[in-house]
Design an enzyme around this catalytic site. Structure first.
Site, PDB file in Angstrom:
ATOM      1  N   TYR A  98     107.496  20.124  73.836  1.00 23.30           N
ATOM      2  CA  TYR A  98     107.439  18.708  74.207  1.00 23.30           C
ATOM      3  C   TYR A  98     106.130  18.031  73.777  1.00 23.30           C
ATOM      4  CZ  TYR A  98     111.875  18.864  76.657  1.00 23.30           C
ATOM      5  OH  TYR A  98     113.217  18.967  76.948  1.00 23.30           O
ATOM      6  N   GLU A 140     115.552  22.268  82.634  1.00 20.34           N
ATOM      7  CA  GLU A 140     115.762  23.383  81.703  1.00 20.34           C
ATOM      8  C   GLU A 140     115.197  24.680  82.253  1.00 20.34           C
ATOM      9  OE1 GLU A 140     114.014  21.617  78.221  1.00 20.34           O
ATOM     10  OE2 GLU A 140     115.516  20.009  78.287  1.00 20.34           O
TER      11      GLU A 140
END
Length: 396
Positions: A98, A140
């Protein structure tokens, strides 16, 4: 959620950012793949990148998330986030990726917005990004924990134990873990990612719904061979599977994910599909048969012809095993002996409180969703699955 100061800035700049978002995402992907070419080769769908649909999906998700934050300051768009997180988990996306996305995305934003990207504007949109990213990371992480795998380590080798030609364009593959360990549990309606190595060395990934009831040792998928039209290329992975994969071969397959799953209870159900979208519905029907679902079940399917309707025998037989189920099939072929043309639910009775599950091409799902809303089905009770970039939220 967003701080009050950031919410005010995002609200004020959302029209400008929204107008430029596709330019931003195009530059973002260019930067990302220049820095990490293996991501295009081995993670992202090259066909969707070439067509621009992945760029549109990312733009739509960012705009939808930001809009939701400013319109519902005390809530979070969990439906959208869960769908994205399940797709990410099936690809093995890791938390440490990310920051990489953040860097290239904000470089693209700075290039497109120029002097309009003041420190105040940058800080507000940075807050939007990390709210979305951290929410996805948390979901996740939970999904990986539920499968008992380390973050991103979702892949196993599976052996093809049988291949069946269901139609001229659809083949089903029965799989078992190559290491002999039990197959991971899944919920009816979920999918797995399949990664294959292509002739140019790329390891491309696609998602396929699991069909049939869970067993201790095997899982099954059905794959439609995607044929390019209008100058579009053939589907890389489906073409490889149809052309090269036979009994005894091995495939790299992910743990099962997907949020299009049956909710518990005896509520009336509608299972609507088109084309290869029947696959998650077949798994749901098997579950309903296995659990003895007593409530009404309305099965709807659209296809080109009975010969193109993959697993049609299972579709009919499973429906017949349920005590209060009816099947309605539409085919383009006027000589099919069934309804012809597009799905029309006008004369299909639905009980109050019906929960609907849809899978198929986007135009089909939009049309069916609109008809269901017109018949009084609550929007919150209409669930859907999209394979490929999810453009629904940007266009529905």
């Amino acid at each position: 959620m967003l701080t009050e100061s950031a919410a005010a800035v995002v609200r004020a700049t959302l029209p400008a950012v929204g107008a430029a978002i596709e330019d931003i995402t195009e530059r973002f992907y260019g930067k990302l793949f220049a820095a990490r070419p293996e991501l295009l080769r081995d993670l992202f769908n090259r066909g969707n990148q070439a067509a621009g649909t992945q760029r549109q999906a990312l733009a739509g998700s960012i705009a939808a998330f930001a809009t939701y934050l400013v319109e519902h300051p005390d809530e979070r768009p969990d439906v959208m986030l869960n769908r994205i997180a399940h797709k990410h988990a099936s690809l093995g996306v890791r938390a440490d990726e990310y920051p990489l996305v953040h860097r290239h995305l904000f470089e693209a934003i700075a290039e497109v917005l120029g002097d309009a990207l003041t420190p105040e504007v940058a800080a507000a949109w940075d807050e939007v990004y990390w709210l979305m990213a951290n929410a996805l990371i948390a979901i996740e992480t939970r999904l990986y924990a539920e499968q008992g795998v380390a973050g991103g380590d979702v892949w196993r080798q599976w052996e093809v134990v049988a291949r069946t030609e269901e139609t001229p364009h659809v083949a089903s593959f029965l799989l078992r873990p190559a290491d002999g360990h039990p197959a991971p549990a899944f919920r009816a309606g979920q999918y797995v990612s399949v990664q294959v190595q292509l002739a140019d060395g790329a390891r491309q990934i696609r998602q396929y719904s699991l069909t049939g009831a869970p067993s201790a040792t095997t899982r099954a998928i059905a794959v439609k061979q995607v044929t390019g039209t209008g100058g579009d290329p053939d589907g890389e992975v489906s073409h490889h599977l149809h052309t090269h994969v036979r009994q005894g071969d091995q495939l790299r397959v992910s743990a099962p994910y997907g949020d299009l799953v049956l909710e518990p209870g005896d509520a009336p159900l509608l299972l609507a599909s088109a084309g290869i979208g029947c696959t998650p519905m077949l798994a749901m029907l098997e579950q309903l048969v296995a659990t003895g679902h007593p409530g009404p079940v309305t099965v709807v399917h659209a296809d080109r012809s009975p010969g193109d309707h993959a697993l049609s025998g299972d579709h009919e037989a499973l429906t017949a095993k349920l005590p209060a189920a009816t099947a309605h099939f539409w085919y383009e072929d006027p000589d099919s002996g069934h309804r012809t043309g597009r799905v029309d639910l006008t004369d299909v009775p639905l009980e109050t409180g019906t929960r609907a599950y849809l899978c198929g091409p986007l135009p089909f799902m939009r049309a069916v969703r609109g008809q269901l809303l017109d018949k009084g089905v609550a929007a919150a009770d209409i669930h859907y699955e999209v394979f490929g970039p999810d453009l629904w939220l940007a266009q529905a």
